[in-house]
Design a protein around this motif. Structure first.
Motif, PDB file in Angstrom:
ATOM      1  N   ARG A  71     -10.708  35.388  -0.770  1.00 20.43           N
ATOM      2  CA  ARG A  71     -11.877  34.546  -1.080  1.00 20.43           C
ATOM      3  C   ARG A  71     -11.488  33.085  -1.243  1.00 20.43           C
ATOM      4  O   ARG A  71     -12.312  32.192  -1.003  1.00 20.43           O
ATOM      5  CB  ARG A  71     -12.562  35.027  -2.366  1.00 20.43           C
ATOM      6  CG  ARG A  71     -13.428  36.228  -2.151  1.00 20.43           C
ATOM      7  CD  ARG A  71     -14.144  36.647  -3.410  1.00 20.43           C
ATOM      8  NE  ARG A  71     -14.986  37.810  -3.149  1.00 20.43           N
ATOM      9  CZ  ARG A  71     -15.289  38.714  -4.049  1.00 20.43           C
ATOM     10  NH1 ARG A  71     -14.860  38.602  -5.292  1.00 20.43           N
ATOM     11  NH2 ARG A  71     -16.042  39.749  -3.721  1.00 20.43           N
ATOM     12  N   ARG A 104     -10.407  30.906   5.944  1.00 20.28           N
ATOM     13  CA  ARG A 104     -10.193  31.705   7.149  1.00 20.28           C
ATOM     14  C   ARG A 104     -10.339  33.207   6.883  1.00 20.28           C
ATOM     15  O   ARG A 104     -10.637  33.971   7.794  1.00 20.28           O
ATOM     16  CB  ARG A 104      -8.793  31.418   7.698  1.00 20.28           C
ATOM     17  CG  ARG A 104      -8.469  32.180   8.962  1.00 20.28           C
ATOM     18  CD  ARG A 104      -7.049  31.935   9.419  1.00 20.28           C
ATOM     19  NE  ARG A 104      -6.858  30.561   9.837  1.00 20.28           N
ATOM     20  CZ  ARG A 104      -5.668  30.013  10.051  1.00 20.28           C
ATOM     21  NH1 ARG A 104      -4.569  30.718   9.883  1.00 20.28           N
ATOM     22  NH2 ARG A 104      -5.570  28.771  10.429  1.00 20.28           N
ATOM     23  N   TYR A 105     -10.155  33.627   5.636  1.00 19.01           N
ATOM     24  CA  TYR A 105     -10.147  35.057   5.303  1.00 19.01           C
ATOM     25  C   TYR A 105     -11.321  35.502   4.440  1.00 19.01           C
ATOM     26  O   TYR A 105     -11.361  36.647   4.007  1.00 19.01           O
ATOM     27  CB  TYR A 105      -8.824  35.430   4.634  1.00 19.01           C
ATOM     28  CG  TYR A 105      -7.671  35.237   5.570  1.00 19.01           C
ATOM     29  CD1 TYR A 105      -7.384  36.188   6.531  1.00 19.01           C
ATOM     30  CD2 TYR A 105      -6.910  34.074   5.526  1.00 19.01           C
ATOM     31  CE1 TYR A 105      -6.343  36.001   7.423  1.00 19.01           C
ATOM     32  CE2 TYR A 105      -5.876  33.877   6.417  1.00 19.01           C
ATOM     33  CZ  TYR A 105      -5.595  34.836   7.367  1.00 19.01           C
ATOM     34  OH  TYR A 105      -4.578  34.638   8.250  1.00 19.01           O
ATOM     35  N   ARG A 106     -12.267  34.618   4.211  1.00 15.27           N
ATOM     36  CA  ARG A 106     -13.414  35.005   3.379  1.00 15.27           C
ATOM     37  C   ARG A 106     -14.195  36.161   3.988  1.00 15.27           C
ATOM     38  O   ARG A 106     -14.720  37.013   3.275  1.00 15.27           O
ATOM     39  CB  ARG A 106     -14.314  33.804   3.129  1.00 15.27           C
ATOM     40  CG  ARG A 106     -13.694  32.857   2.131  1.00 15.27           C
ATOM     41  CD  ARG A 106     -14.603  31.730   1.726  1.00 15.27           C
ATOM     42  NE  ARG A 106     -13.851  30.849   0.848  1.00 15.27           N
ATOM     43  CZ  ARG A 106     -13.888  29.531   0.887  1.00 15.27           C
ATOM     44  NH1 ARG A 106     -14.690  28.932   1.761  1.00 15.27           N
ATOM     45  NH2 ARG A 106     -13.171  28.812   0.067  1.00 15.27           N
ATOM     46  N   TRP A 107     -14.277  36.209   5.298  1.00 13.38           N
ATOM     47  CA  TRP A 107     -14.976  37.320   5.959  1.00 13.38           C
ATOM     48  C   TRP A 107     -14.309  38.650   5.613  1.00 13.38           C
ATOM     49  O   TRP A 107     -14.993  39.652   5.437  1.00 13.38           O
ATOM     50  CB  TRP A 107     -15.025  37.107   7.473  1.00 13.38           C
ATOM     51  CG  TRP A 107     -13.682  37.252   8.131  1.00 13.38           C
ATOM     52  CD1 TRP A 107     -12.766  36.255   8.347  1.00 13.38           C
ATOM     53  CD2 TRP A 107     -13.081  38.445   8.617  1.00 13.38           C
ATOM     54  NE1 TRP A 107     -11.638  36.766   8.931  1.00 13.38           N
ATOM     55  CE2 TRP A 107     -11.796  38.111   9.124  1.00 13.38           C
ATOM     56  CE3 TRP A 107     -13.491  39.770   8.685  1.00 13.38           C
ATOM     57  CZ2 TRP A 107     -10.935  39.056   9.673  1.00 13.38           C
ATOM     58  CZ3 TRP A 107     -12.630  40.713   9.243  1.00 13.38           C
ATOM     59  CH2 TRP A 107     -11.370  40.352   9.730  1.00 13.38           C
ATOM     60  N   TRP A 158     -15.197  39.621   2.099  1.00 15.10           N
ATOM     61  CA  TRP A 158     -16.564  40.158   2.100  1.00 15.10           C
ATOM     62  C   TRP A 158     -16.570  41.589   2.625  1.00 15.10           C
ATOM     63  O   TRP A 158     -17.159  42.487   2.018  1.00 15.10           O
ATOM     64  CB  TRP A 158     -17.476  39.271   2.958  1.00 15.10           C
ATOM     65  CG  TRP A 158     -18.839  39.847   3.144  1.00 15.10           C
ATOM     66  CD1 TRP A 158     -19.892  39.767   2.276  1.00 15.10           C
ATOM     67  CD2 TRP A 158     -19.288  40.631   4.252  1.00 15.10           C
ATOM     68  NE1 TRP A 158     -20.976  40.458   2.790  1.00 15.10           N
ATOM     69  CE2 TRP A 158     -20.620  40.992   4.009  1.00 15.10           C
ATOM     70  CE3 TRP A 158     -18.693  41.058   5.440  1.00 15.10           C
ATOM     71  CZ2 TRP A 158     -21.365  41.759   4.893  1.00 15.10           C
ATOM     72  CZ3 TRP A 158     -19.432  41.830   6.318  1.00 15.10           C
ATOM     73  CH2 TRP A 158     -20.758  42.166   6.038  1.00 15.10           C
ATOM     74  N   LEU A 159     -15.888  41.810   3.769  1.00 12.50           N
ATOM     75  CA  LEU A 159     -15.869  43.131   4.385  1.00 12.50           C
ATOM     76  C   LEU A 159     -15.245  44.181   3.469  1.00 12.50           C
ATOM     77  O   LEU A 159     -15.807  45.254   3.256  1.00 12.50           O
ATOM     78  CB  LEU A 159     -15.109  43.080   5.713  1.00 12.50           C
ATOM     79  CG  LEU A 159     -15.013  44.394   6.472  1.00 12.50           C
ATOM     80  CD1 LEU A 159     -16.394  44.824   6.965  1.00 12.50           C
ATOM     81  CD2 LEU A 159     -14.048  44.241   7.639  1.00 12.50           C
TER      82      LEU A 159
END
Length: 130
Positions: free
Chosen positions: A78, A82-85, A88-89
């Motif tokens: 979070r 670049r890695y927030r997705w 979330w997933l």
């Protein structure tokens, strides 16, 4: 209290260092306030654990709270745009359950056993050649 994210990981572990070194490079390049601490060189008592306990999983500290395992990865992801997705997933109920089971019952124990074998090899005397 700082809002900096701190990551405690095992830099001697090839799997751990490969992944975390990637995150550290990304964090450094983008100026993110994330500190990466190697359990082999840092005082793990500041984290409230022994080096052996710390070697069993990934730990992340943020906002005065310590997270471990998949919740730790989610906190770290979070903080990195670049890695927030991915955060979330993996936070979705079914994905979170599956990722936690996989990490807690397969990945983390396997990586820890490799760590113990590397330590044993490093401390065992070389075989004599008589």
């Amino acid at each position: 209290m700082t809002d900096e994210t701190r990551v405690l990981y095992n830099a001697d572990c090839p799997v751990c260092s490969f992944e975390i070194d990637h995150y550290a490079k990304y964090s450094d390049e983008t100026g993110l306030p994330i500190a990466f601490e190697d359990l082999n060189t840092e005082d793990t008592t500041a984290w409230g654990m022994t080096p052996d306990e710390a070697a069993r999983r990934l730990y992340v500290r943020k906002g005065g709270q310590t997270y471990s395992g998949i919740p730790a990865f989610i906190v770290l992801w979070r903080d990195m745009p670049r890695y927030r997705w991915l955060a979330w997933l993996v936070s979705l109920p079914g994905a979170h359950w599956a990722a936690t089971k996989l990490y807690d019952h397969m990945a983390a124990p396997l990586i820890y056993r490799w760590h113990l074998r590397r330590q044993a090899r490093a401390t065992s005397p070389a075989p004599s050649r008589e």
